[in-house]
Design an enzyme around this catalytic site. Structure first.
Site, PDB file in Angstrom:
ATOM      1  N   ASP A 136     122.542  87.493  54.121  1.00  0.00           N
ATOM      2  CA  ASP A 136     121.264  87.433  54.830  1.00  0.00           C
ATOM      3  C   ASP A 136     120.415  86.331  54.211  1.00  0.00           C
ATOM      4  O   ASP A 136     120.466  86.107  52.993  1.00  0.00           O
ATOM      5  CB  ASP A 136     120.518  88.767  54.737  1.00  0.00           C
ATOM      6  CG  ASP A 136     121.207  89.885  55.513  1.00  0.00           C
ATOM      7  OD1 ASP A 136     121.832  89.586  56.542  1.00  0.00           O
ATOM      8  OD2 ASP A 136     121.116  91.053  55.079  1.00  0.00           O
ATOM      9  N   ASP A 150     122.413  89.234  63.185  1.00  0.00           N
ATOM     10  CA  ASP A 150     121.406  90.244  63.505  1.00  0.00           C
ATOM     11  C   ASP A 150     120.547  89.815  64.701  1.00  0.00           C
ATOM     12  O   ASP A 150     120.115  90.646  65.504  1.00  0.00           O
ATOM     13  CB  ASP A 150     120.514  90.509  62.289  1.00  0.00           C
ATOM     14  CG  ASP A 150     121.280  91.060  61.111  1.00  0.00           C
ATOM     15  OD1 ASP A 150     122.265  91.787  61.339  1.00  0.00           O
ATOM     16  OD2 ASP A 150     120.910  90.763  59.960  1.00  0.00           O
TER      17      ASP A 150
END
Length: 196
Positions: A136, A150
């Site tokens: 991330d 995402d």
């Protein structure tokens, strides 16, 4: 869906596969975009030094996430990996073959891209298969650090809500109207005699 003529002139419906093709293609392109973005983040970002892109709004902050959103489920990486595998099987075996609408093709493709992007991390990144940490690197105020996969999943969820709640179209491209509320009973007794 198109029709072909059988012997005797009977029309037989045959599935139109182009929407399934576009869903898989979109999923593949989305996966590549997520993979390349993560590769860039790993090569250029320092976890200890977030990069400010838009002051107070967007930062590039590299983290390795063993859990789900908001770092929940950090001790359940194997379970999350198995759930992602099950989701991929469901999408490829059940949803993709049934897609007959451009909106659902987009939603399915975005789901494929998002799920496969994060599943790749869990299967092939450190510390090992089924225990891999998701990469991330995008951070906005009051939200978890996230990645391109995402974003695809979020867009897919919005598209599904729009298709089911607004346009009311199913996977086959058929409009599914909401059932009308039953009219309230006319005043009077249960025998149907009008009230005096």
């Amino acid at each position: 869906m198109r029709s072909v003529q059988a012997a005797g002139g009977t029309a037989i419906a045959t599935p139109n596969r182009r929407y399934a093709f576009w869903a898989v293609l979109l999923g593949a392109l989305g996966f590549v975009a997520d993979f390349l973005a993560k590769r860039w983040a790993l090569a250029n970002l320092d976890p200890a030094s977030p990069v400010q892109v838009i002051p107070g709004q967007l930062y590039l902050h590299l983290i390795r996430n063993p859990g789900a959103a908001f770092s929940m489920g950090e001790g359940a990486t194997v379970l999350l990996t198995c759930l992602a595998i099950a989701a991929m099987i469901f999408l490829l075996v059940w949803m993709v073959p049934r897609v007959r609408h451009p909106g659902w093709a987009a939603a399915t493709g975005l789901l494929l891209a998002g799920v496969s992007g994060n599943l790749f991390d869990r299967l092939f990144r450190e510390p090992g298969p089924f225990h891999g940490h998701v990469i991330d690197f995008l951070q906005v105020p009051w939200f978890a650090v996230f990645n391109v996969a995402d974003i695809w999943i979020t867009f897919a969820a919005v598209t599904v809500i729009w298709l089911t709640m607004i346009t009311q179209v199913n996977l086959a491209g058929e409009r599914v109207d909401r059932p009308e509320k039953a009219d309230s009973k006319p005043s009077g007794d249960d025998t149907g005699t009008p009230a005096s």
